[in-house]
Design a protein around this motif. Structure first.
Motif, mmCIF file in Angstrom:
data_model
loop_
_atom_site.group_PDB
_atom_site.id
_atom_site.type_symbol
_atom_site.label_atom_id
_atom_site.label_comp_id
_atom_site.label_asym_id
_atom_site.label_seq_id
_atom_site.Cartn_x
_atom_site.Cartn_y
_atom_site.Cartn_z
ATOM 1 N N VAL A 146 49.979 -2.112 41.916
ATOM 2 C CA VAL A 146 51.087 -2.949 42.537
ATOM 3 C C VAL A 146 50.616 -3.660 44.023
ATOM 4 O O VAL A 146 49.918 -3.191 44.638
ATOM 5 C CB VAL A 146 52.364 -1.908 42.960
ATOM 6 C CG1 VAL A 146 51.928 -0.700 43.739
ATOM 7 C CG2 VAL A 146 53.752 -2.704 43.199
ATOM 8 N N THR A 147 51.011 -4.827 43.863
ATOM 9 C CA THR A 147 50.867 -5.680 45.101
ATOM 10 C C THR A 147 52.207 -5.407 46.035
ATOM 11 O O THR A 147 53.231 -5.251 45.527
ATOM 12 C CB THR A 147 50.285 -7.120 44.914
ATOM 13 O OG1 THR A 147 51.404 -7.654 44.513
ATOM 14 C CG2 THR A 147 49.181 -7.163 43.768
ATOM 15 N N VAL A 148 51.809 -6.006 47.207
ATOM 16 C CA VAL A 148 52.925 -6.193 48.032
ATOM 17 C C VAL A 148 53.954 -7.184 47.705
ATOM 18 O O VAL A 148 55.243 -6.904 47.802
ATOM 19 C CB VAL A 148 52.574 -6.357 49.915
ATOM 20 C CG1 VAL A 148 53.489 -6.531 50.806
ATOM 21 C CG2 VAL A 148 51.555 -5.403 50.200
ATOM 22 N N ASP A 149 53.215 -8.311 47.210
ATOM 23 C CA ASP A 149 54.286 -9.284 46.705
ATOM 24 C C ASP A 149 55.202 -8.612 45.581
ATOM 25 O O ASP A 149 56.514 -9.168 45.736
ATOM 26 C CB ASP A 149 53.512 -10.229 46.151
ATOM 27 C CG ASP A 149 53.159 -11.322 47.254
ATOM 28 O OD1 ASP A 149 53.927 -11.350 48.079
ATOM 29 O OD2 ASP A 149 52.296 -12.076 46.910
ATOM 30 N N TYR B 3 54.591 -17.960 54.341
ATOM 31 C CA TYR B 3 54.226 -17.476 52.861
ATOM 32 C C TYR B 3 54.811 -17.835 51.808
ATOM 33 O O TYR B 3 54.671 -17.503 50.620
ATOM 34 C CB TYR B 3 54.499 -16.030 52.898
ATOM 35 C CG TYR B 3 53.829 -15.116 52.025
ATOM 36 C CD1 TYR B 3 52.295 -15.119 52.365
ATOM 37 C CD2 TYR B 3 54.447 -14.359 51.174
ATOM 38 C CE1 TYR B 3 51.675 -14.134 51.123
ATOM 39 C CE2 TYR B 3 53.698 -13.663 50.275
ATOM 40 C CZ TYR B 3 52.278 -13.592 50.400
ATOM 41 O OH TYR B 3 51.590 -12.901 49.600
ATOM 42 N N GLY C 170 44.496 -11.118 46.554
ATOM 43 C CA GLY C 170 45.964 -11.366 46.363
ATOM 44 C C GLY C 170 46.616 -10.197 46.993
ATOM 45 O O GLY C 170 47.842 -9.936 46.594
ATOM 46 N N ASP C 171 46.070 -9.330 48.075
ATOM 47 C CA ASP C 171 47.159 -8.420 48.434
ATOM 48 C C ASP C 171 46.654 -8.300 49.907
ATOM 49 O O ASP C 171 45.551 -8.553 50.390
ATOM 50 C CB ASP C 171 47.004 -7.121 47.675
ATOM 51 C CG ASP C 171 48.151 -6.310 47.972
ATOM 52 O OD1 ASP C 171 48.873 -6.396 48.658
ATOM 53 O OD2 ASP C 171 48.195 -5.033 47.292
ATOM 54 N N TYR C 172 47.466 -7.393 50.648
ATOM 55 C CA TYR C 172 47.134 -7.003 51.891
ATOM 56 C C TYR C 172 46.004 -6.018 52.159
ATOM 57 O O TYR C 172 46.027 -5.243 51.127
ATOM 58 C CB TYR C 172 48.244 -6.693 52.789
ATOM 59 C CG TYR C 172 49.409 -7.825 52.973
ATOM 60 C CD1 TYR C 172 49.328 -8.534 54.147
ATOM 61 C CD2 TYR C 172 50.360 -7.982 51.771
ATOM 62 C CE1 TYR C 172 50.316 -9.429 54.368
ATOM 63 C CE2 TYR C 172 51.202 -9.004 52.377
ATOM 64 C CZ TYR C 172 51.359 -9.615 53.610
ATOM 65 O OH TYR C 172 52.036 -10.774 53.702
#
Lengths: 538, 96
Positions: free
Chosen positions: B58-61, A88, A118-120
């Motif tokens: 908000v994203t996981v990253d 990743y 761009g996200d899970y």
């Protein structure tokens, strides 16, 4: 978050684990996965992510590495469109940009990531599959079910929202002078592990067809009523009758000693639980009943012969620790003349080497003669719930009196200094505080039982904790809110006017790694995040 | 890092995965972190961040980036020591 993400599991062949023969992914932003590739998804989740069989581990070791940097980088992801593994830290992203393969799966967690947004992606079906695979893979490695924090499902969520008020403890009504019982029952019903055990209905009654004789069944019934939300006081007549039947010395309407009741209740519960008693009848306690799992600790007693320095060690099980108050009657050194003023002082005294004196010579196994010796008690194994009993009632010769010194006790207690391993390496107790704390020996207070009044006319009340920090004072049928300060300084706040004192308290172990404790228990325990201790005072 | 140490790291990792020891260690670590309250604390921290930003924003990253420093700092030394000792024990058993 990808709302357009769908997973369908089509059950075609039950012989294949999890009926995962075909996973069809439909995804708008990432482009649909071709149907012939969809089989790969199932295979990857099964084999590469949570290898079920031993053999698959080597496959995983070989393939689940970043194909670009070649190392076992953390967070390796697998492309769901073609066979490609990358880390990743940028490499899987490169792959996605180059090939427009936007759907990847994290091989550690089994979460699907959509590069398009761009996200899970959170999909209950993917999660269910991932958890099922993980569970199976853990079992093949001989690990227990993984602990997961409780998360309310939809139904539970609705219930919680519909009932925003949290319950107070249910009061107990007393019959005659049974406040000693009511206090102990309050403390027991607020023991987190007992609560979890009884509310999950784990007791199997050994009195076939006659559960009315079983104290455990009665306690289980009390737990149900206690947590039912019914505000009416509970009447404990059945419990009282059972105790009278099974522990005859407590029968009668007189006020009894709460500590005696506590021990008798544990004893009867232990006898009625279906545990596996120690088969060879020796003192190393291996009983698996709930009472022993929660309350039993091991006390190591080292007797050192003064002549040959030979040590004879025995380990005895204990349910509670009785602590002496007042000046030490036998000691000669000056430091021992001081009266303990805190729980730590009492424990320090309890685990200090004690000279047995010339009148109590013991036969030494080493030199085969009767010699003076010293004896030291230390904690070999800590119980999950540790109960302390402050011996406020002093019975010596003809004199019976109550010791009224205020004994302070902390909200969180570290038992590390009193462990056998610690004490034996370090007989000099000045060095105790220099050692780092072992997180496994931390306890936090959850119940305190107090005695107010004199030796022959008194009243018992209890403080109990609910949730993390909600304290309540239980005075028979009166339940009032209290703060932790009220509890810790109960003498100052409540008892000074009535000449009452703290007598008995309980702590429950902060974190437990007890061998033989089943995963449900361990899970429930850790779930609390922080830890408990019960104090009883008699 | 030199080539040799990267190589060594990879072969250690390979062994850990192959034998299933990695899963066992991870399980132990997870258990310890839960027991000492690390998990709860970090979870609260993450919840605060999500609440502050709004769930959709908000994203996981971003979340990982934000909580990682605190997460690393909060791991008790005793847990680190235990894990290191377990890895050493495994490796010495393997090399015999």
């Amino acid at each position: 978050m990808c709302s357009s993400f769908r997973v369908q599991v089509i059950e075609r062949d039950a012989a294949i684990p999890y009926n995962l023969q075909l996973l069809r992914l439909l995804h708008e932003s990432g482009g649909a996965v071709a149907e012939d590739k969809s089989e790969d998804v199932g295979r990857m989740i099964q084999k590469d992510i949570y290898c079920e069989v031993w053999k698959a581990a080597s496959v995983q070791a070989k393939w689940c590495v970043c194909s670009v940097c070649g190392g076992h980088s953390p967070r390796v992801h697998a492309c769901l469109h073609c066979i490609h593994f990358a880390c990743y830290q940028g490499h899987i992203q490169e792959h996605a940009t180059a090939t427009q393969h936007n759907l990847v799966v994290d091989v550690e967690q089994g979460q699907v990531l959509c590069m398009g947004c761009g996200d899970y992606v959170y999909d209950s079906e993917v999660r269910r599959i991932a958890l099922a695979c993980k569970e199976k893979s853990r079992r093949s490695l001989g690990l227990d079910t993984e602990y997961r924090a409780w998360a309310p499902d939809a139904v539970e969520m609705t219930l919680l929202q519909a009932h925003p008020k949290r319950r107070r403890p249910t009061p107990n009504s007393t019959i005659g002078n049974t406040c000693f019982m009511s206090c102990i029952i309050q403390a027991l019903t607020h023991t987190p592990l007992l609560r979890d055990y009884f509310l999950s209905d784990r007791h199997v009654c050994q009195f076939n067809n006659d559960s009315s004789r079983c104290l455990v069944c009665e306690i289980a019934r009390l737990f149900q009523e206690f947590y039912s939300g019914n505000k009416a006081p509970l009447i404990l007549h059945k419990l009282l009758h059972l105790i009278w039947t099974h522990a005859r010395h407590l029968a009668g309407y007189e006020q009894q000693d709460a500590h005696e009741f506590f021990i008798a209740a544990l004893d009867v519960l232990h006898r009625h639980c279906q545990g596996n008693p120690p088969s060879n009848g020796d003192s190393t306690h291996t009983c698996s009943c709930i009472i022993d799992q929660i309350f039993t600790g091991g006390l190591q007693s080292d007797v050192v012969c003064q002549a040959c320095n030979g040590v004879s060690t025995t380990i005895d099980p204990f349910w509670d620790i009785s602590l002496d108050l007042g000046p030490c009657p036998y000691s000669t050194s000056k430091t021992d003349k001081t009266v303990p003023t805190s729980l730590a002082d009492c424990l320090d005294r309890f685990t200090r080497p004690e000279h047995l004196g010339s009148s109590a010579k013991i036969k030494c196994n080493g030199c085969q003669s009767y010699q003076e010796s010293t004896k030291q008690l230390t904690m070999k194994k800590l119980p999950i719930v540790c109960s302390f009993h402050l011996k406020r009632f002093e019975h010596s010769n003809r004199l019976h009196k109550k010791i009224s010194t205020f004994i302070s006790f902390p909200e969180h207690l570290d038992m590390t200094p009193f462990m056998s391993t610690r004490r034996n390496n370090n007989n000099n107790h000045n060095g105790i505080t220099a050692h780092p704390t072992d997180i496994n020996n931390r306890y936090s207070l959850f119940a305190v039982v107090n005695h107010v009044g004199s030796l022959d006319a008194g009243h018992y009340t209890a403080f109990v904790r609910q949730h993390r920090d909600q304290w309540y004072k239980c005075d028979d049928h009166m339940i009032t809110r209290a703060t932790i300060q009220d509890v810790l300084q109960s003498e100052g706040r409540y008892w000074s006017m009535t000449e009452g004192f703290l007598e008995h308290g309980g702590y429950c172990l902060a974190s437990v790694v007890v061998a033989g404790l089943n995963s449900m228990l361990a899970g429930a325990h850790r779930n609390q995040g922080n830890w408990y201790l019960v104090i009883l005072q008699v | 890092m030199s080539d040799r140490s990267i190589q060594l790291k990879n072969s250690v990792n390979l062994k850990l995965v192959e034998t299933g020891e990695k899963e066992r260690l991870k399980d132990m670590l997870r258990q310890r972190l839960t027991e000492c309250g690390w998990r709860d604390e970090l979870k609260e921290h993450a919840k605060d961040i999500v609440r502050e930003r709004g769930l959709q924003k908000v994203t996981v990253d971003e979340l990982v980036k934000e909580i990682t420093p605190k997460g690393r700092q909060l791991v008790p030394d005793a847990v680190k020591r235990e894990l290191l000792a377990e890895i050493k024990k495994f490796l010495s058993a393997q090399s015999q």
